[in-house]
Design an enzyme around this catalytic site. Structure first.
Site, PDB file in Angstrom:
ATOM      1  N   HIS A 111       4.768 -80.311   5.822  1.00  0.00           N
ATOM      2  CA  HIS A 111       5.174 -82.251   5.803  1.00  0.00           C
ATOM      3  C   HIS A 111       4.058 -82.240   4.827  1.00  0.00           C
ATOM      4  O   HIS A 111       4.470 -84.474   4.169  1.00  0.00           O
ATOM      5  CB  HIS A 111       5.098 -82.736   7.579  1.00  0.00           C
ATOM      6  CG  HIS A 111       6.202 -83.270   7.188  1.00  0.00           C
ATOM      7  ND1 HIS A 111       6.523 -84.409   6.313  1.00  0.00           N
ATOM      8  CD2 HIS A 111       6.876 -83.600   8.575  1.00  0.00           C
ATOM      9  CE1 HIS A 111       7.607 -85.437   6.948  1.00  0.00           C
ATOM     10  NE2 HIS A 111       8.151 -85.506   8.017  1.00  0.00           N
ATOM     11  N   ASP A 148       9.543 -83.728   2.650  1.00  0.00           N
ATOM     12  CA  ASP A 148      10.014 -85.182   3.600  1.00  0.00           C
ATOM     13  C   ASP A 148      10.959 -84.508   4.428  1.00  0.00           C
ATOM     14  O   ASP A 148      11.478 -83.310   3.655  1.00  0.00           O
ATOM     15  CB  ASP A 148       9.819 -86.147   2.935  1.00  0.00           C
ATOM     16  CG  ASP A 148       8.480 -86.361   2.712  1.00  0.00           C
ATOM     17  OD1 ASP A 148       7.241 -86.346   2.802  1.00  0.00           O
ATOM     18  OD2 ASP A 148       8.627 -86.938   1.641  1.00  0.00           O
TER      19      ASP A 148
END
Lengths: 324, 387
Positions: free
Chosen positions: B360, B364
């Site tokens: 992450h 995204d």
């Protein structure tokens, strides 16, 4: 603070002691006009004159005898052996006269014999020896062997001020290879006190002289592997600081003793015996030694490299001990 | 002349290796190129031949120890016996190496006995402490560790089985911890209708092994779809390094393979150029050799994205852990027949969940979703006639 060489530290100690104490004077081969084989006494003749900086004949027994006589009448002679190897020529004067006089007659013999010792300069079997154990074995003598400029200066001043004979072993390799900070002005270090040069909890490494720097390098390597080595620099070989040695060994339970002199009946043998006797219940591994082999110092440089302990060999022994 | 045996460099990213076994003992004779030891790097076992002939004079790194690449492992003395040069005095016998001494595992040093007495450890309790020293000797540190564990209530009881990590288990453990500490993991899951592929597979299964050289599982279909999706979404075919992302030109798919004592991820290289049949054949070959422990170090390196077949274990959903430094890993759940609403009808279809764990820091949720949608579209749009 200023960084100076080991050689300069010794020079400063001699200079300062001569400057402030008229009783201090020097004897030795080529120390005056020539300034000494290693140039420690360069400029001393000009400053202090030929009565206090005396060039002697090549007769160690003779000029050590002269120094003893001078000490007995209140002078504080400092004798330079050109090489520690030549000290055996004066052996009788040292171990029978200088060492025993105070015991026999109660009179002090305040004198210092400076002994430039040790290998790594590829100087062969007569210019590379480590004779310190002979004198440690002789009651009545103190034996000093510093590893840094700071220790060298403070301990030489203490040796000159000591009321009885001191064999001051100065390592030739360190003369120009060891550099360090020395505070300006007067300081004296006590004889008979070891110095913990590195703290650690896993293995005690006991050594002195030129092996201290090698030991510190090996300790750094071990630290990368998570083994923390405590390095005890003896600084004085007699009297031996057994208190510092035992405190460290009791903490770690594992000991490696390193010296450049041959193993049999070397300083390491004495230390190992003291540890076995006084710290037996704290030992978690056999006390190990890493020394030169029982041969003369070889002339050839590859052979001398093989002969002498160094950081890599020390690290290998430390690794053995760590995994024991 | 002594020859040094060193821990070899088995691949660019490998910094250390573990000695698994010595085939020779100290003092034994060894020929040049004769198998001397096995080492394990990055979970791969490699046999190391002797660099020269002579006597194995000293083993410096014992089996089980892990050391950096380039570390001396042993010395081999050449065939010439060492004679001292003429004229020297005979040397004192060198003290025996600490390692060469045969110790029983239940020998206690004075320090251990002292500590045991001070801490009130009786002989029977002392007997239970596992030794980590030479030949299993109980060291002072072992006692200190035991006491700490005992006081914390975590010391194993006698009737517990204590299994030390194997080198592979240690490698897996270290990698998992490092990955979790390095990358903030997030997992996105999508449901895929695999009915068309399931039917195709059902038809082809019998002849597939023969024709394609490998049994046809669901995995190659997913790999192929993932490769196609990675071409469109190169950010998931990438290595994350500190403060930058390296988008890899090649698509090298790591395939997680379960082993009896762990897991390993061989890499299907250049997957972007392979047909379905070729993917199936190579993936099967890698998995088979992984189970036989016959992979080379190069074959477990260089992965750019990983696929993990959860279905073989009957798992529907999971949250896979990234293979560092890759940005994504795709877990493929079991294909099961389930009812599903299509339009206004209930139908029975072959369904599977695809679980994408991603880093992450750089990926995204939206991008993960696009990637999964792409894989889903490829799988659901599979055209059996094109095969």
């Amino acid at each position: 603070m200023e960084e100076i060489t080991y050689l300069e530290a010794i020079r400063q100690a001699l200079w300062e002691e001569m400057d402030q104490d008229q009783r201090v004077f020097l004897l030795g081969e080529d120390i005056g006009v020539y300034g000494g084989a290693f140039k420690i006494t360069k400029g001393f003749l000009e400053k202090f004159g030929e009565e206090r900086v005396i060039d002697t004949p090549l007769a160690e027994s003779g000029f050590v005898g002269a120094a003893i006589g001078a000490a007995l009448v209140g002078m504080r002679p400092v004798v330079e052996m050109q090489f520690a190897d030549f000290i055996s020529c004066a052996f009788d004067q040292i171990v029978n006269m200088a060492a025993k006089h105070h015991y026999r007659l109660g009179e002090p013999v305040p004198m210092v014999i400076r002994a430039p010792y040790g290998g790594r300069l590829h100087a062969g079997p007569f210019h590379s020896q480590c004779p310190e154990a002979w004198f440690v074995h002789s009651p009545g003598l103190k034996v000093v062997a510093p590893s840094t400029p700071y220790d060298a200066k403070g301990l030489l001043k203490a040796s000159i001020r000591d009321p009885n004979p001191v064999i001051y072993c100065e390592h030739k390799y360190l003369y120009r290879h060891a550099k360090g900070e020395v505070p300006p002005g007067e300081y004296v270090l006590p004889l008979g006190q070891a110095d913990v040069k590195r703290q650690g909890s896993d293995i005690t490494l006991i050594t002195y002289g030129a092996m201290v720097q090698e030991g510190l390098e090996a300790a750094d390597q071990m630290s990368e592997q998570g083994i923390e080595v405590e390095l005890v620099d003896l600084r004085t070989l007699y009297p031996l600081d057994t208190e510092t040695i035992l405190a460290s060994v009791k903490k770690t339970g594992k000991t490696l003793i390193v010296h450049e002199a041959p193993q049999v009946c070397g300083i390491g043998a004495e230390i190992a015996a003291v540890i076995a006797q006084e710290a037996f219940r704290h030992l978690d591994a056999p006390v190990m030694r890493l020394t030169a082999p029982h041969t003369p110092v070889p002339f050839s440089s590859p052979l001398e490299d093989f002969y002498l302990p160094n950081a890599a060999k020390i690290a290998s022994k430390l690794k053995d001990l760590a995994s024991y | 002349m002594a020859i040094e045996v060193v821990m070899p460099q088995m691949g660019q990213s490998v910094a250390e290796g573990t000695v698994l076994e010595w085939f020779k003992r100290e003092g034994e004779r060894v020929e040049k190129d004769e198998a001397l030891l096995t080492i394990n790097t990055d979970k791969i076992d490699v046999e190391i031949p002797s660099p020269g002939a002579g006597t194995l004079s000293r083993i410096l790194v014992q089996a089980g120890e892990t050391v950096p690449v380039g570390t001396a492992l042993a010395t081999i003395e050449g065939p010439e016996p060492d004679r001292p040069p003429a004229g020297t005095t005979p040397s004192a016998p060198t003290p025996e190496s600490l390692r060469s001494r045969e110790e029983t595992s239940r020998w206690y040093s004075p320090a251990v006995l002292e500590l045991a007495e001070r801490q009130g450890l009786g002989p029977s309790e002392l007997q239970e402490i596992r030794g980590t020293g030479q030949s299993g000797r109980v060291t002072k540190q072992d006692i200190l560790n035991y006491l700490a564990e005992r006081d914390a209530g975590t010391a194993p009881r006698v009737d517990d089985e204590v299994v030390p990590f194997t080198p592979m288990r240690r490698a897996i453990a270290e990698h998992m911890v490092r990955s979790k500490q390095t990358a903030p993991h997030a997992t996105a899951i999508i449901e895929v209708d695999m009915t068309t592929i399931a039917e195709f597979r059902e038809r082809e299964k019998a002849t597939s092994a023969e024709r394609r050289g490998a049994p046809l599982t669901f995995l190659p279909f997913v790999i192929q779809a993932a490769v196609q999706a990675l071409t469109k979404h190169p950010w998931l075919n990438a290595w994350v390094e500190h403060d930058r992302i390296v988008l890899k030109r090649e698509i090298n798919i790591g395939i997680a393979v379960a082993l009896q004592d762990g897991l390993i991820v061989p890499v299907l290289k250049g997957a972007g150029n392979l047909s379905l049949a070729e993917i199936a054949r190579q993936a099967d070959d890698l998995a088979r050799r992984a189970r036989e422990k016959r992979l080379t170090p190069m074959e477990v390196q260089g992965g750019t994205f990983t696929v993990n077949n959860l279905g073989v274990s009957g798992i529907l959903l999971a949250t896979p852990i990234l293979v560092q430094p890759q940005a994504g890993i795709l877990g493929v759940g079991a294909v099961t027949r389930r009812p599903i609403v299509i339009g206004n009808e209930t139908a029975i279809r072959s369904l599977a969940y695809l679980c994408l764990s991603f880093d992450h820091r750089v990926i995204d949720g939206a991008m993960a979703g696009q990637f999964l949608q792409e894989v889903k579209a490829r799988l659901e749009g599979f055209d059996p006639t094109a095969q």
